[in-house]
Design an enzyme around this catalytic site. Structure first.
Site: not given
Length: 158
Positions: A77, A80
């Site tokens: 991600c 993230c």
């Protein structure tokens, strides 16, 4: 990330002065603690802690004396990875007042399912053994701290 281990009673941290492992009891995470061997002060975790077992997560959020900020994330991600350094800042600036943990939803998919994590990154604040707030998306450290402050203030009034 902090090199911290979990056991049934607390977090295990190494003394920076002598290297001896010490337990920080979940119920006393906000208290001043000294090393059992050299008596030097032990600083509370000031970096995000990676959680690798659901049982460790459950014990921590159920018994922690200070708020637990959970970053639900995954290695693939992009947002993230962008929020990770911001969480390092949050953990460092708030050591002893809150603890930041990272839950890889690919590794601990049972936690992602149990807490109905639909998008990542998702930040959740746990206080008093229960989730008190949640937000999704990457944001800078100051916005994360404002979110946590609002969540813990609201929880204190309940």
């Amino acid at each position: 990330m902090a090199t911290v281990e979990f056991d049934d009673r607390g977090l295990i941290v190494a003394c920076p002065a002598c290297g001896k492992k010490n337990r920080l009891a979940y119920e006393r995470l906000g208290d001043a603690v000294r090393c059992g061997q050299c008596k030097q002060p032990l600083t509370p975790p000031g970096a995000p802690i990676e959680v690798h077992q659901s049982a460790d997560f459950d014990r921590l959020v159920a018994r922690s004396s200070i708020p637990v900020v959970v970053d639900y994330w995954a290695p693939w991600c992009g947002p993230c990875r962008m929020v990770a350094p911001e969480l390092v800042k949050v953990a460092a600036r708030n050591a002893g007042h809150l603890i930041v943990v990272k839950v890889n939803t690919d590794e601990l998919s049972d936690l992602g399912a149990r807490f109905t994590i639909r998008s990542i990154p998702t930040l959740a604040v746990f206080a008093g053994g229960r989730e008190v707030a949640r937000t999704a998306g990457a944001r800078p450290a100051n916005e994360i701290e404002a979110f946590i402050a609002q969540a813990t203030r609201s929880n204190a009034q309940v």
